[in-house]
Motif scaffolding. Sequence first.
Motif, short mmCIF file in Angstrom:
data_model
loop_
_atom_site.label_atom_id
_atom_site.label_comp_id
_atom_site.label_asym_id
_atom_site.label_seq_id
_atom_site.Cartn_x
_atom_site.Cartn_y
_atom_site.Cartn_z
N GLN A 146 34.48 22.11 34.70
CA GLN A 146 35.82 22.35 34.16
C GLN A 146 35.76 22.93 32.76
O GLN A 146 36.48 23.87 32.41
CB GLN A 146 36.60 21.04 34.15
N ARG A 147 34.89 22.38 31.94
CA ARG A 147 34.84 22.77 30.53
C ARG A 147 33.88 23.92 30.24
O ARG A 147 33.98 24.56 29.20
CB ARG A 147 34.43 21.56 29.69
N GLY A 148 32.92 24.14 31.13
CA GLY A 148 31.87 25.11 30.85
C GLY A 148 32.23 26.53 31.26
O GLY A 148 33.34 26.83 31.69
N THR A 149 31.23 27.39 31.13
CA THR A 149 31.40 28.82 31.45
C THR A 149 30.59 29.19 32.69
O THR A 149 30.15 30.34 32.83
CB THR A 149 30.94 29.67 30.26
N TYR A 150 30.38 28.24 33.58
CA TYR A 150 29.53 28.46 34.76
C TYR A 150 30.28 29.28 35.81
O TYR A 150 31.45 28.99 36.12
CB TYR A 150 29.09 27.12 35.34
N ASP A 292 33.88 31.02 40.17
CA ASP A 292 34.39 31.66 38.96
C ASP A 292 35.89 31.49 38.86
O ASP A 292 36.63 31.90 39.76
CB ASP A 292 34.01 33.15 38.97
N ARG A 293 36.36 30.91 37.78
CA ARG A 293 37.80 30.70 37.61
C ARG A 293 38.55 32.01 37.39
O ARG A 293 39.73 32.11 37.71
CB ARG A 293 38.07 29.76 36.42
N SER A 294 37.87 33.03 36.85
CA SER A 294 38.54 34.30 36.57
C SER A 294 38.76 35.11 37.85
O SER A 294 39.56 36.04 37.86
CB SER A 294 37.74 35.11 35.56
N GLU A 295 38.00 34.80 38.90
CA GLU A 295 38.15 35.50 40.18
C GLU A 295 38.31 34.44 41.27
O GLU A 295 37.46 34.26 42.13
CB GLU A 295 36.95 36.39 40.45
N ILE A 296 39.44 33.76 41.21
CA ILE A 296 39.64 32.59 42.07
C ILE A 296 39.70 32.96 43.55
O ILE A 296 39.33 32.17 44.42
CB ILE A 296 40.93 31.84 41.64
N ASN A 303 30.06 21.52 48.63
CA ASN A 303 30.13 20.07 48.83
C ASN A 303 28.99 19.39 48.09
O ASN A 303 27.86 19.89 48.05
CB ASN A 303 30.05 19.72 50.32
N PHE A 304 29.30 18.23 47.52
CA PHE A 304 28.28 17.44 46.84
C PHE A 304 28.70 15.98 46.89
O PHE A 304 29.80 15.62 46.45
CB PHE A 304 28.12 17.91 45.38
N LEU A 305 27.84 15.13 47.46
CA LEU A 305 28.08 13.69 47.56
C LEU A 305 29.38 13.34 48.26
O LEU A 305 30.11 12.43 47.87
CB LEU A 305 28.06 13.05 46.16
N GLY A 306 29.71 14.10 49.31
CA GLY A 306 30.88 13.81 50.12
C GLY A 306 32.17 14.41 49.60
O GLY A 306 33.22 14.23 50.22
N PHE A 307 32.12 15.13 48.47
CA PHE A 307 33.31 15.75 47.91
C PHE A 307 33.20 17.28 48.00
O PHE A 307 32.11 17.84 47.94
CB PHE A 307 33.49 15.36 46.44
N GLU A 308 34.35 17.91 48.13
CA GLU A 308 34.43 19.37 48.12
C GLU A 308 34.99 19.80 46.77
O GLU A 308 36.01 19.29 46.31
CB GLU A 308 35.36 19.84 49.25
N TYR A 309 34.31 20.75 46.14
CA TYR A 309 34.71 21.26 44.82
C TYR A 309 35.21 22.70 44.98
O TYR A 309 34.55 23.53 45.62
CB TYR A 309 33.52 21.25 43.86
N ARG A 310 36.35 22.99 44.37
CA ARG A 310 36.86 24.36 44.39
C ARG A 310 37.81 24.56 43.21
O ARG A 310 38.44 23.60 42.72
CB ARG A 310 37.59 24.67 45.69
N TRP A 311 37.89 25.79 42.74
CA TRP A 311 38.88 26.13 41.72
C TRP A 311 40.25 26.21 42.40
O TRP A 311 40.39 26.81 43.45
CB TRP A 311 38.57 27.46 41.05
N SER A 312 41.24 25.60 41.77
CA SER A 312 42.57 25.56 42.35
C SER A 312 43.62 25.82 41.27
O SER A 312 43.42 25.48 40.10
CB SER A 312 42.82 24.20 43.02
N ASN A 318 50.49 27.37 35.89
CA ASN A 318 50.17 27.80 34.53
C ASN A 318 48.73 27.51 34.11
O ASN A 318 48.34 27.81 33.00
CB ASN A 318 51.13 27.13 33.53
N TYR A 319 47.93 26.89 34.98
CA TYR A 319 46.52 26.72 34.64
C TYR A 319 45.70 26.44 35.90
O TYR A 319 46.24 26.10 36.96
CB TYR A 319 46.32 25.59 33.61
N LEU A 320 44.37 26.57 35.76
CA LEU A 320 43.43 26.32 36.84
C LEU A 320 42.65 25.05 36.54
O LEU A 320 42.45 24.70 35.37
CB LEU A 320 42.45 27.49 36.98
N TYR A 321 42.19 24.40 37.58
CA TYR A 321 41.38 23.20 37.41
C TYR A 321 40.43 23.09 38.60
O TYR A 321 40.65 23.68 39.66
CB TYR A 321 42.25 21.96 37.28
N VAL A 322 39.35 22.32 38.42
CA VAL A 322 38.40 22.07 39.51
C VAL A 322 38.93 20.92 40.35
O VAL A 322 38.96 19.77 39.91
CB VAL A 322 37.00 21.73 38.95
#
Length: 433
Positions: A146-150, A292-296, A303-312, A318-322
Amino acid sequence: MQTSLRKISKRVVEEPRKRITGLYSLLNERNLHWCYSRLKRKAKPGVDGVDWKDYGKDLAANIGDLVGRLIRKAYKARLILRMYIPKSNGKQRPLGLPATEDKLVQYGCSKMLEAIYEHEFEECSFAYRPGRGAIDAKKYLRTHLQRGTYRWILDCDIKGFFENINHKKMIMLLELKIHDQAFMRLLLKWLKAGILEKDGSRISPYTGCPQGGTISPVLSNVYLHYALDRWFLTRVRPWCKGDSLLVRYADDFVCAFQYYEDAQKFQQWLRVRLARFSLELSEEKTRLLQFDRSEIRESKSFNFLGFEYRWSEHKMGNYLYVATQTSSKKQRESLKSFFQWIKENRHMRNGKLFERLKEKLRGYYNYYGVAGNSRRLHAFYRHVEGMLFMWLNRRSQRRSCNWKKFRKLLRIYGVPTPRIRKIESEVVTLAFS
């Protein structure tokens, strides 16, 4: 034992370059009594059929005899009973069940290793460590994404990790911090202990560390600490042009990179690095994807440890979050497991059945009840509710309850509804630019 562990931990901090000695001598009667009181009382017995309760019937004599054999160097590790549990892909996961006496000594040794290496382990490691768990790993990963530039994610999995640990390499790594030959020989006895299969056949392992043993978790952590964690932080990260991140839980780990070139090079280096430790990546489960949050629209989920991660995108726009939610695969597995459980236990009296049901639901909510996962939690609960209603009505040839009576039962027995365990404080709102 606790005093001895504190002394070991203090020595590691004050003299980090000196190797620890005198560990084998700590396996005395007083310390082993302490270890016995902390073993799991309901754990399944090993090949000798002696469980925790049976071993404790004549505890003083049993531990006295054990210590005598340890002093004479006559202690021998018993065969490990091989059990199998089904996996979601149709395969079976092998587990090894040591004898209770072996668990007792292994517990003492694992606590010593924990006291030595807890100060050595990196922040990115979360499995089998005191005060850390899968929820902490999930929170750590989400916060940094969320906070990084990855912008690129390498989702990795090591193929047959526990079956391919190199015994010689393991001892060499342990000797970097420990100077106690008797202690090392003891660890090697457990690594090379024979395995008894269900059909009665015996296997003499040349590699591997059976899952299920008390000593296996800390040994696997030490192995990957040197093979992966320290190498990534001291060698890989300085080479990268941009930011990089590693989060590991046991043999499952995720790497995040700012630039595609860094991710691609690391994937090549990783194969070579793991090969030096007799390990290899599972090509089926390892993939490099854009995150990439800039190209959502092009950004993918993982998936990692039973959870799905995605930019939404937030519903206000008015903003994006993981966003993190239960992965579809894990949700299907949980529902399948519950279906089988209620089918086999529907004969139980309502009081006991609903008490067990509440325990299962609380455990599920405690793990998956995180912010942003409300929809999946309610979907899971609705499916559980439907399966429970169906099987309760199949107790006999006549229908026992309707939906009105069924919902009244849920209220009477206090069956918990889905809830969010904790609103995560690390959520950072990022405005569109």
